[in-house]
Design an enzyme around this catalytic site. Structure first.
Site, PDB file in Angstrom:
ATOM      1  N   SER A  61     -57.640  85.083  58.129  1.00  0.00           N
ATOM      2  CA  SER A  61     -57.120  85.581  59.527  1.00  0.00           C
ATOM      3  C   SER A  61     -57.247  87.027  59.694  1.00  0.00           C
ATOM      4  CB  SER A  61     -55.775  85.173  59.646  1.00  0.00           C
ATOM      5  OG  SER A  61     -55.106  85.555  60.868  1.00  0.00           O
ATOM      6  N   VAL A  66     -55.247  92.250  53.988  1.00  0.00           N
ATOM      7  CA  VAL A  66     -56.283  92.285  53.268  1.00  0.00           C
ATOM      8  C   VAL A  66     -57.624  91.966  54.245  1.00  0.00           C
ATOM      9  CG1 VAL A  66     -57.871  91.279  51.470  1.00  0.00           C
ATOM     10  CG2 VAL A  66     -55.359  91.687  51.119  1.00  0.00           C
ATOM     11  N   CYS A  67     -57.466  91.097  55.189  1.00  0.00           N
ATOM     12  CA  CYS A  67     -58.363  90.697  56.240  1.00  0.00           C
ATOM     13  C   CYS A  67     -58.727  91.979  56.912  1.00  0.00           C
ATOM     14  CB  CYS A  67     -57.992  89.251  56.980  1.00  0.00           C
ATOM     15  SG  CYS A  67     -57.873  88.019  55.869  1.00  0.00           S
ATOM     16  N   ASP A  68     -57.720  92.487  57.495  1.00  0.00           N
ATOM     17  CA  ASP A  68     -57.866  93.776  58.452  1.00  0.00           C
ATOM     18  C   ASP A  68     -58.630  94.849  57.794  1.00  0.00           C
ATOM     19  OD1 ASP A  68     -56.086  95.141  60.867  1.00  0.00           O
ATOM     20  OD2 ASP A  68     -56.594  96.574  59.029  1.00  0.00           O
ATOM     21  N   THR A  71     -62.334  93.818  57.434  1.00  0.00           N
ATOM     22  CA  THR A  71     -63.164  93.840  58.401  1.00  0.00           C
ATOM     23  C   THR A  71     -63.284  95.235  58.783  1.00  0.00           C
ATOM     24  OG1 THR A  71     -61.927  91.775  59.031  1.00  0.00           O
ATOM     25  CG2 THR A  71     -62.949  92.987  60.714  1.00  0.00           C
TER      26      THR A  71
END
Length: 179
Positions: A61, A66-68, A71
């Site tokens: 998500s 971590v995803c932020d 990306t």
């Protein structure tokens, strides 16, 4: 109808093993076809990305730390690699992806939602059966649609090997320019 393969022992979520649906995709494989939904609700087909080197960054998500960071980092670092694109895939709804891109100030980021039918997730073997989310993974695909780097991150809460991904993308882009 063929059953979707189930794989265990590939990754964990908060230390607990999870089951991934779909086959493993590895270096040398032809990149599987898929269709995603863009933030504007238009389709994003794998064929529309052909002919260039791309990093496919898979995250559970966009709205998690971590995803932020993953990306943002790939979108920032790809600028110096030539004609390389980054596609970030999650099962976030397209509206949430659009909201994240706006809040992050990342204009022109290519994001795609696999929420509709898990077309990408099952083709690349990253669907987490227990949660209907995608496992953290990164694939580098060359201009000939061959996978030149594949990483299924062992613990979903950890970062991928950014240096290895960027080195693979740089090498693939150099090979494309030399061809």
């Amino acid at each position: 109808m063929n059953a979707i393969p189930e794989r265990t022992g590939v990754t964990t979520f908060r230390g607990r093993p999870v089951t991934l649906l779909g086959p493993a995709v590895g270096v040398g494989d032809q990149a599987p076809d898929f269709t995603l939904v863009a933030p504007d609700m238009s389709p994003v087909a794998s064929a529309s990305l052909a002919g260039r080197v791309r990093i496919v960054s898979v995250v559970p998500s966009l709205e998690t730390p971590v995803c932020d960071l993953q990306t943002r980092r790939f979108n920032e670092e790809v600028a110096g690699l030539g004609d390389v694109s980054v596609l970030t895939v999650s099962v976030d709804l397209p509206f949430a992806q659009a909201r994240w891109c706006g809040a992050a100030g990342i204009e022109g980021a290519l994001v795609g939602s696999d929420h509709r039918d898990l077309s990408f997730g099952t083709a690349y073997g990253v669907v987490i059966k227990e949660f209907r989310l995608l496992a953290r993974a990164v694939f580098v695909i060359d201009a000939n649609d061959t996978v030149v780097h594949a990483e299924y991150v062992p613990e979903i809460g950890e970062h991928p090997d950014y240096d290895a991904v960027l080195a693979a993308a740089k090498s693939a882009e150099s090979a494309r320019r030399a061809a």
